[in-house]
Design an enzyme around this catalytic site. Structure first.
Site, PDB file in Angstrom:
ATOM      1  N   GLY A 265       0.781  -1.232   0.000  1.00  0.00           N
ATOM      2  CA  GLY A 265       0.000   0.000   0.000  1.00  0.00           C
ATOM      3  C   GLY A 265       0.807   1.274   0.000  1.00  0.00           C
ATOM      4  O   GLY A 265       0.227   2.366  -0.012  1.00  0.00           O
ATOM      5  N   PRO A 300       4.717  -4.717  -0.815  1.00  0.00           N
ATOM      6  CA  PRO A 300       4.547  -3.558  -1.696  1.00  0.00           C
ATOM      7  C   PRO A 300       4.505  -3.967  -3.168  1.00  0.00           C
ATOM      8  O   PRO A 300       5.238  -4.868  -3.589  1.00  0.00           O
ATOM      9  CB  PRO A 300       5.795  -2.711  -1.416  1.00  0.00           C
ATOM     10  CG  PRO A 300       6.821  -3.697  -0.971  1.00  0.00           C
ATOM     11  CD  PRO A 300       6.096  -4.841  -0.326  1.00  0.00           C
ATOM     12  N   GLY A 301       3.649  -3.311  -3.902  1.00  0.00           N
ATOM     13  CA  GLY A 301       3.591  -3.526  -5.349  1.00  0.00           C
ATOM     14  C   GLY A 301       3.886  -2.218  -6.048  1.00  0.00           C
ATOM     15  O   GLY A 301       4.962  -1.972  -6.577  1.00  0.00           O
ATOM     16  N   ARG A 302       2.892  -1.300  -5.983  1.00  0.00           N
ATOM     17  CA  ARG A 302       2.990  -0.005  -6.648  1.00  0.00           C
ATOM     18  C   ARG A 302       4.297   0.723  -6.310  1.00  0.00           C
ATOM     19  O   ARG A 302       4.940   1.287  -7.191  1.00  0.00           O
ATOM     20  CB  ARG A 302       1.801   0.844  -6.176  1.00  0.00           C
ATOM     21  CG  ARG A 302       1.649   2.164  -6.895  1.00  0.00           C
ATOM     22  CD  ARG A 302       0.589   3.029  -6.187  1.00  0.00           C
ATOM     23  NE  ARG A 302      -0.640   2.338  -5.928  1.00  0.00           N
ATOM     24  CZ  ARG A 302      -1.690   2.290  -6.749  1.00  0.00           C
ATOM     25  NH1 ARG A 302      -1.653   2.933  -7.897  1.00  0.00           N
ATOM     26  NH2 ARG A 302      -2.775   1.626  -6.417  1.00  0.00           N
ATOM     27  N   TYR A 342     -10.427   4.648 -11.821  1.00  0.00           N
ATOM     28  CA  TYR A 342     -10.225   5.281 -10.508  1.00  0.00           C
ATOM     29  C   TYR A 342     -10.175   6.805 -10.594  1.00  0.00           C
ATOM     30  O   TYR A 342      -9.798   7.451  -9.609  1.00  0.00           O
ATOM     31  CB  TYR A 342      -8.876   4.864  -9.907  1.00  0.00           C
ATOM     32  CG  TYR A 342      -8.607   3.396  -9.759  1.00  0.00           C
ATOM     33  CD1 TYR A 342      -9.342   2.617  -8.870  1.00  0.00           C
ATOM     34  CD2 TYR A 342      -7.575   2.792 -10.467  1.00  0.00           C
ATOM     35  CE1 TYR A 342      -9.052   1.277  -8.710  1.00  0.00           C
ATOM     36  CE2 TYR A 342      -7.275   1.452 -10.307  1.00  0.00           C
ATOM     37  CZ  TYR A 342      -8.018   0.695  -9.432  1.00  0.00           C
ATOM     38  OH  TYR A 342      -7.725  -0.626  -9.268  1.00  0.00           O
ATOM     39  N   CYS A 368     -14.602   2.786 -27.835  1.00  0.00           N
ATOM     40  CA  CYS A 368     -15.948   3.355 -27.987  1.00  0.00           C
ATOM     41  C   CYS A 368     -16.655   3.517 -26.650  1.00  0.00           C
ATOM     42  O   CYS A 368     -17.651   2.849 -26.369  1.00  0.00           O
ATOM     43  CB  CYS A 368     -16.759   2.483 -28.932  1.00  0.00           C
ATOM     44  SG  CYS A 368     -15.969   2.401 -30.524  1.00  0.00           S
ATOM     45  N   TYR A 397      -0.187  -1.558 -12.061  1.00  0.00           N
ATOM     46  CA  TYR A 397      -1.612  -1.592 -12.401  1.00  0.00           C
ATOM     47  C   TYR A 397      -1.852  -0.947 -13.773  1.00  0.00           C
ATOM     48  O   TYR A 397      -2.859  -0.281 -13.990  1.00  0.00           O
ATOM     49  CB  TYR A 397      -2.461  -0.941 -11.294  1.00  0.00           C
ATOM     50  CG  TYR A 397      -2.152  -1.554  -9.947  1.00  0.00           C
ATOM     51  CD1 TYR A 397      -2.565  -2.854  -9.655  1.00  0.00           C
ATOM     52  CD2 TYR A 397      -1.381  -0.889  -8.984  1.00  0.00           C
ATOM     53  CE1 TYR A 397      -2.245  -3.454  -8.439  1.00  0.00           C
ATOM     54  CE2 TYR A 397      -1.048  -1.485  -7.776  1.00  0.00           C
ATOM     55  CZ  TYR A 397      -1.492  -2.755  -7.517  1.00  0.00           C
ATOM     56  OH  TYR A 397      -1.163  -3.366  -6.327  1.00  0.00           O
TER      57      TYR A 397
HETATM   58  C1  LIG Z   1      -3.038  -8.516  -0.142  1.00  0.00           C
HETATM   59  C2  LIG Z   1      -2.370  -7.425  -0.897  1.00  0.00           C
HETATM   60  N1  LIG Z   1      -1.068  -7.188  -0.668  1.00  0.00           N
HETATM   61  C3  LIG Z   1      -0.413  -6.220  -1.340  1.00  0.00           C
HETATM   62  C4  LIG Z   1      -1.036  -5.431  -2.281  1.00  0.00           C
HETATM   63  C5  LIG Z   1      -0.234  -4.393  -2.997  1.00  0.00           C
HETATM   64  O1  LIG Z   1      -0.665  -3.128  -2.858  1.00  0.00           O
HETATM   65  P1  LIG Z   1       0.238  -1.921  -3.388  1.00  0.00           P
HETATM   66  O2  LIG Z   1       0.488  -2.150  -4.828  1.00  0.00           O
HETATM   67  O3  LIG Z   1      -0.554  -0.721  -3.136  1.00  0.00           O
HETATM   68  O4  LIG Z   1       1.503  -1.950  -2.599  1.00  0.00           O
HETATM   69  C6  LIG Z   1      -2.401  -5.621  -2.528  1.00  0.00           C
HETATM   70  C7  LIG Z   1      -3.100  -4.753  -3.502  1.00  0.00           C
HETATM   71  O5  LIG Z   1      -4.260  -4.767  -3.700  1.00  0.00           O
HETATM   72  C8  LIG Z   1      -3.080  -6.651  -1.826  1.00  0.00           C
HETATM   73  O6  LIG Z   1      -4.375  -6.896  -2.052  1.00  0.00           O
END
Ligand SMILES: Cc1ncc(COP(=O)(O)O)c(C=O)c1O
Length: 441
Positions: A265, A300-302, A342, A368, A397
Site C-alpha cells: 500500500g 509492496p507492489g505499486r 479510478y 468506444c 496496475y
Molecule cells: C493482499 C495485498 N497485498 C499487497 C497489495 C499491494 O498493494 P500496493 O500495490 O498498493 O503496494 C495488494 C493490492 O491490492 C493486496 O491486495
C-alpha cells in the site's frame, strides 16, 4: 548537462539533463536535446522500433526503490514480498527475484508466473479473498511459504485439502483490522464492511480451529490496508491491532506465530501528492515491530514498480468539438484503465519537447466509450498527429489491468537496463485473440 527545474519544464522550455521533479526522478527520466530518455534509452527510438502503444520499464528505478525500502528497514528482521498483481511481467519479476524479494500472489496464474521467474516456493505468500479449490490445492502441493486465509470457510476448505493431500500447511490469517485509510474507496481494503480479511471477532475461533487441526500451523498474522497510502498513521493503527491479536494468540500457548505481515500500500507520487518516504515509513513502524521479535513481511507492489514505468502513445488526431480540444491517441482505457476506473491522474509529457504553446485538452483513446480517456482538462503542449506522448507512473496496475476490449491487442512491454533495452513481451497479435474460438458446435 544542467538540471531542469519543474517550473522550467512546465513553461515548456527545451531542457537537458535530469528532471528533478520526483515524478521524473523516481522513474529515471532525463531529457537530452529535448528528447525524453528512460534509464538512458531514448523513448523515441523504442517507439519507432516497437511501435505504440508500448509500456517501458526502467530496471534501475525498480532496483533503487527496492533498495531504499530495504535500507530504511535496516536491522528489522523482514522480507519484502513483491505484490505481483502490480506488474507480473516475467522480466520485472526476475529483477525483483534477483534483488532477493519474495512474492505475494493472488491466483494460480500468478503462482505459475513467479515460479517461472525463479522464485523459491518458500518465499511465496498466497493472498486473496476468493481462492478456488483448485488454486488452494496447487498452492498446497507447491509447498508455498504460507497461505493467508481471508474467511473461516476458506480455512475449512484448506484444512480438507491438506488432509486429502497429506501435506502440512503454514497458514496466515489476514485480519480485517477496521482501519480507515485516505485513499480511493476501490483500493481501501482494511475497513470493516468490505470483503477483505477475517473480522477481528472471528480471529480467535479461526486460530483455535487451526490449533486443533493436525495438518495446519498458524505462522502469520496479516493485514493489507489499501493501496496508494501516503500517511503512516493507518499502518501504526493496523500494526497495533495485529500485535495485540498475536499476543492473545501466543498467550493461548497453542500457536508459534513468527511472522507479522503488514501488507503493501505504500503510495507513490502521480501528481502533487506525497509519496511514502521509506525513511518516514520505517520511523513510524520499526519502533512498534522491532521489540516484538517477529519477522515482518511487507507486500509492496505499486511502490516498487509504479514510478519505473511509462506508457508511450502516439497522437492520431486532433479534434475541436463542443468548445473543447481533443487529443486522440492510440492508447485507450483497454491499455491503461486507471484514469477511467479510478479517476487516476497520470502526468503526460511529450517525447520530443518542442516550443509549442500550451492549451487545455482532453486526451482520449480510440475505444468506444465516453469514459475512455487518459486525461481530462489538462494543460499540454499543442501536439498534433504523429507526435508521441509518455504517460508517467504507469509501471503498476497498467499492463496487468489491460484488456482486449474492442478486440484491441494488448501493448508491447520493453525493459531498459543499463542503457540497453529489450522487448520483454511482444505486442499481442489480433490472430492470437480469437484463434481458440469456434464458430459452430
Ligand atoms: C493482499 C495485498 N497485498 C499487497 C497489495 C499491494 O498493494 P500496493 O500495490 O498498493 O503496494 C495488494 C493490492 O491490492 C493486496 O491486495
Amino acid at each position: 548537462m544542467h538540471v531542469v527545474r519543474a517550473a522550467e519544464r512546465r513553461r515548456g522550455g527545451v531542457g537537458q539533463g535530469v528532471l528533478t521533479d520526483t515524478r521524473f526522478a523516481d522513474a529515471g527520466l532525463t531529457r537530452s536535446g529535448g528528447a525524453l530518455h528512460l534509464g538512458g534509452a531514448a523513448l523515441t527510438a523504442i517507439a519507432e522500433q516497437v511501435g505504440t502503444p508500448v509500456y517501458v520499464y526502467n530496471a534501475a528505478a525498480i532496483r533503487e526503490r527496492y533498495r531504499s525500502l530495504e535500507s530504511a528497514l535496516g536491522a528489522l528482521p523482514h522480507r519484502i514480498c513483491y505484490a505481483v498483481k502490480a506488474n507480473s511481467t516475467l522480466a520485472v519479476l526476475r529483477i525483483l527475484r534477483d534483488l532477493g524479494a519474495g512474492a505475494d500472489i493472488v491466483s494460480a496464474g500468478e503462482m505459475a508466473r513467479v515460479l517461472a521467474a525463479g522464485f523459491a516456493p518458500e518465499r511465496i505468500v498466497f493472498s486473496g479473498v476468493g481462492k478456488a479449490t483448485a488454486e488452494l490445492r496447487q498452492a498446497v502441493r507447491a509447498r508455498l511459504g504460507h497461505l493467508n486465509v481471508e474467511s473461516v470457510e476458506e480455512l475449512h476448505r484448506l484444512a480438507a485439502i491438506a488432509d486429502e493431500e497429506r501435506i502440512d500447511v503454514a497458514v496466515g490469517i489476514r485480519v480485517n483490522p477496521d482501519v480507515t485509510t485516505d485513499t480511493h474507496p476501490y483500493i481501501s481494503t482494511g475497513r470493516s464492511g468490505i470483503k477483505f480479511g477475517v473480522p477481528v471477532d472471528q480471529v480467535l475461533d479461526a486460530a483455535a480451529f487451526i490449533a486443533g487441526h493436525p495438518r495446519l500451523r498458524l505462522t502469520t498474522i496479516a493485514m493489507h490496508l489499501g493501496s496508494q497510502l501516503s500517511d503512516t498513521e493507518p499502518f501504526r493503527q493496523g500494526i497495533g491491532h495485529l500485535l495485540e491479536l498475536a499476543e492473545r494468540l501466543r498467550a493461548t500457548g497453542s500457536h508459534a506465530i513468527r511472522v507479522v505481515d503488514i501488507g503493501g500500500g505504500l503510495g507513490i507520487r502521480y501528481a502533487d501528492e506525497r509519496s511514502m518516504d521509506p525513511a518516514t515509513f520505517a520511523e513510524a513502524v520499526v519502533p512498534l515491530l522491532a521489540p516484538t521479535g517477529y519477522t515482518v513481511y511487507l507486500e509492496p507492489g505499486r511502490f516498487l514498480v509504479g514510478s519505473a514505468g511509462v506508457l508511450v502513445t502516439e497522437v492520431l488526431y486532433r479534434k475541436h468539438s463542443g468548445g473543447k480540444e481533443f487529443v486522440v491517441v492510440d492508447a485507450g482505457m483497454n491499455d491503461l484503465v486507471r484514469p477511467s476506473h479510478y479517476q487516476a491522474y497520470h502526468e503526460i509529457v511529450e517525447l520530443e519537447e518542442g516550443a509549442r504553446p500550451a492549451l487545455r485538452v482532453d486526451v482520449v483513446g480510440p475505444v468506444c466509450e465516453t469514459g475512455d480517456f487518459l486525461a481530462l482538462d489538462r494543460t499540454l503542449p499543442d501536439v498534433g498527429a504523429g507526435d508521441r506522448l509518455a504517460v508517467l507512473g504507469a509501471g503498476a496496475y497498467g499492463f496487468v489491468m489491460a484488456s482486449n476490449y474492442n478486440t484491441r491487442p494488448r501493448p508491447a512491454e520493453v525493459v531498459v537496463d543499463g542503457g540497453r533495452w529489450w522487448v520483454a513481451r511482444p505486442r499481442e497479435r489480433v490472430e492470437q485473440l480469437f484463434h481458440d474460438e469456434r464458430m459452430s458446435p
